[in-house]
Design an enzyme around this catalytic site. Structure first.
Site, PDB file in Angstrom:
ATOM      1  N   TYR A 104       6.191 -15.194 -23.153  1.00  0.00           N
ATOM      2  CA  TYR A 104       7.040 -14.021 -22.926  1.00  0.00           C
ATOM      3  C   TYR A 104       8.010 -14.286 -21.778  1.00  0.00           C
ATOM      4  O   TYR A 104       7.632 -14.897 -20.778  1.00  0.00           O
ATOM      5  CB  TYR A 104       6.148 -12.817 -22.589  1.00  0.00           C
ATOM      6  CG  TYR A 104       6.904 -11.542 -22.313  1.00  0.00           C
ATOM      7  CD1 TYR A 104       7.180 -10.628 -23.335  1.00  0.00           C
ATOM      8  CD2 TYR A 104       7.349 -11.253 -21.038  1.00  0.00           C
ATOM      9  CE1 TYR A 104       7.868  -9.468 -23.080  1.00  0.00           C
ATOM     10  CE2 TYR A 104       8.047 -10.078 -20.771  1.00  0.00           C
ATOM     11  CZ  TYR A 104       8.305  -9.186 -21.801  1.00  0.00           C
ATOM     12  OH  TYR A 104       8.984  -8.048 -21.546  1.00  0.00           O
ATOM     13  N   ASP A 145       0.078  -5.836 -19.948  1.00  0.00           N
ATOM     14  CA  ASP A 145       1.112  -6.806 -19.591  1.00  0.00           C
ATOM     15  C   ASP A 145       0.912  -7.324 -18.164  1.00  0.00           C
ATOM     16  O   ASP A 145       1.388  -8.407 -17.822  1.00  0.00           O
ATOM     17  CB  ASP A 145       2.511  -6.176 -19.713  1.00  0.00           C
ATOM     18  CG  ASP A 145       2.982  -6.145 -21.158  1.00  0.00           C
ATOM     19  OD1 ASP A 145       2.482  -6.948 -21.968  1.00  0.00           O
ATOM     20  OD2 ASP A 145       3.857  -5.316 -21.475  1.00  0.00           O
ATOM     21  N   HIS A 199       0.859   5.801  -1.094  1.00  0.00           N
ATOM     22  CA  HIS A 199       0.093   6.970  -1.531  1.00  0.00           C
ATOM     23  C   HIS A 199       0.804   7.588  -2.731  1.00  0.00           C
ATOM     24  O   HIS A 199       0.979   8.801  -2.812  1.00  0.00           O
ATOM     25  CB  HIS A 199      -0.054   7.983  -0.395  1.00  0.00           C
ATOM     26  CG  HIS A 199      -0.974   7.522   0.692  1.00  0.00           C
ATOM     27  ND1 HIS A 199      -1.385   8.341   1.718  1.00  0.00           N
ATOM     28  CD2 HIS A 199      -1.580   6.332   0.908  1.00  0.00           C
ATOM     29  CE1 HIS A 199      -2.199   7.658   2.520  1.00  0.00           C
ATOM     30  NE2 HIS A 199      -2.320   6.437   2.061  1.00  0.00           N
ATOM     31  N   HIS A 252       0.863  -1.187   0.000  1.00  0.00           N
ATOM     32  CA  HIS A 252       0.000   0.000   0.000  1.00  0.00           C
ATOM     33  C   HIS A 252       0.897   1.234   0.000  1.00  0.00           C
ATOM     34  O   HIS A 252       1.846   1.300   0.763  1.00  0.00           O
ATOM     35  CB  HIS A 252      -0.896   0.015   1.234  1.00  0.00           C
ATOM     36  CG  HIS A 252      -1.657   1.293   1.390  1.00  0.00           C
ATOM     37  ND1 HIS A 252      -2.414   1.826   0.363  1.00  0.00           N
ATOM     38  CD2 HIS A 252      -1.773   2.156   2.428  1.00  0.00           C
ATOM     39  CE1 HIS A 252      -2.963   2.963   0.780  1.00  0.00           C
ATOM     40  NE2 HIS A 252      -2.584   3.188   2.024  1.00  0.00           N
ATOM     41  N   HIS A 299      -8.589   7.663  -1.258  1.00  0.00           N
ATOM     42  CA  HIS A 299      -7.464   7.135  -0.490  1.00  0.00           C
ATOM     43  C   HIS A 299      -6.281   6.869  -1.416  1.00  0.00           C
ATOM     44  O   HIS A 299      -5.513   7.792  -1.677  1.00  0.00           O
ATOM     45  CB  HIS A 299      -7.912   5.897   0.291  1.00  0.00           C
ATOM     46  CG  HIS A 299      -6.894   5.399   1.261  1.00  0.00           C
ATOM     47  ND1 HIS A 299      -7.163   4.436   2.197  1.00  0.00           N
ATOM     48  CD2 HIS A 299      -5.587   5.713   1.434  1.00  0.00           C
ATOM     49  CE1 HIS A 299      -6.081   4.197   2.911  1.00  0.00           C
ATOM     50  NE2 HIS A 299      -5.119   4.958   2.461  1.00  0.00           N
TER      51      HIS A 299
HETATM   52 ZN    ZN Z   1      -3.092   4.851   3.120  1.00  0.00          ZN
END
Ligand code: ZN
Length: 238
Positions: free
Chosen positions: A231, A122, A99, A97, A173
Site C-alpha cells: 500500500y 490500517d 485529552h 499525549h 485519563h
Molecule cells: Zn494528560
C-alpha cells in the site's frame, strides 16, 4: 543516526502546533516530543505555553533522563511519561499525549477500543488497549513516571508490540500514541481519535456489534506494514 537538534526543535514545534489544527486539543492539553538516543537528547513542548506562541527556539531540550539542558521554560509536566517509554521502547522516536474527547471517552469508560473495521486495522494491529487506573500510591508518588510504567505493564502483560499497536488509552485519563517520528505519532493520535468516534457510533447503531474478523485485520494491517506491504509509496512514513 545522529539527528540535527535544530531540525528536531522545528519538527517538535510543528508537531505540537498541528494538535489544535487536527482538533485534538483545547487550551494547552497536549504535548509532543522527539528523541535522539545517539545525541542523548529529547525535545518537548514547554509546559502551559499556548500553541500559537510556540517557536523552535522555545522548545525544551533535555537529556535522556529528562534533565533540562537547553531552554528557560519548564518542560511539559508529562515529560517523565515520555522518558519512561523512550527508555523501554528503542524503536519509538516520537510520542504524543492529548485529552482528545472521543479517546478520553473510552479511557474514562475503562474500555479497550475494539477492532470494528479497516480504518482501525490500517494502523493498529488489534484492539487499542485500555491500561488500568493508577493506584493512590502511584498517583502520590512519581505520578507521570508511573503513568509510563502502567503503559509498559499493559503492553508486557498482553505481549503487544508497541510498533504494531502504536497507542493506548490510560483509564480515567486519556490517550498516548507514538511512532518512529513525532509526525507519525501525531498521525496515530488523529487515527485513534477518529476510530474512537467511529466505534462509539457503531455501538450506538448496533449495541450488540461483534469485533470484525481477524482476516480483515490481517489484510489491512499487513498490506501496509507486513513484509510484503504494497500500500502507498515506497518510503512513506505512514
Ligand atoms: Zn494528560
Amino acid at each position: 543516526m545522529v539527528k540535527n537538534l535544530q531540525e528536531m526543535r522545528k519538527r517538535v514545534c510543528a508537531a505540537n502546533k498541528s494538535l489544535p489544527k487536527h482538533g485534538l486539543v483545547k487550551f494547552t492539553w497536549g504535548n509532543v516530543s522527539e528523541v535522539c538516543r545517539e545525541l542523548g537528547r529529547i525535545v518537548i513542548k514547554p509546559s502551559g505555553v499556548d500553541y500559537d506562541l510556540l517557536t523552535p527556539e522555545n522548545m525544551v531540550v533535555t537529556d535522556l533522563d529528562g534533565h533540562v539542558v537547553e531552554g528557560d521554560l519548564n518542560p511539559s509536566s508529562d515529560l517523565p511519561t515520555h522518558v519512561r517509554l523512550y527508555k523501554a521502547w528503542e524503536e519509538v522516536g516520537g510520542i504524543v499525549h492529548t485529552h482528545s474527547t472521543e479517546a478520553v471517552g473510552w479511557a474514562q469508560a475503562g474500555r479497550d477500543i475494539p477492532f470494528y473495521g479497516t480504518t482501525h486495522a490500517d494502523y493498529f494491529y488489534g484492539p487499542v488497549p485500555c491500561a488500568r487506573s493508577l493506584t493512590k500510591e502511584e498517583v502520590d508518588g512519581a505520578y507521570e513516571q508511573e503513568t509510563g510504567s502502567v503503559i509498559l505493564e499493559e503492553f508486557s502483560k498482553r505481549g503487544l508490540d508497541p510498533m504494531a499497536v502504536p497507542g493506548i488509552v490510560v483509564r480515567n485519563h486519556g490517550p498516548f500514541t507514538w511512532g518512529k517520528t513525532p509526525e507519525q505519532a501525531v498521525y496515530h493520535s488523529v487515527v485513534l481519535e477518529e476510530v474512537a468516534k467511529m466505534n462509539r457510533l457503531t455501538e450506538q447503531i448496533n449495541p450488540r456489534v461483534e469485533p470484525a474478523p481477524k482476516y480483515i485485520m490481517d489484510k489491512h494491517y499487513l498490506r501496509k506494514h507486513g513484509p510484503n506491504a504494497y500500500y502507498g509509496q515506497k518510503g512513506d512514513v505512514h
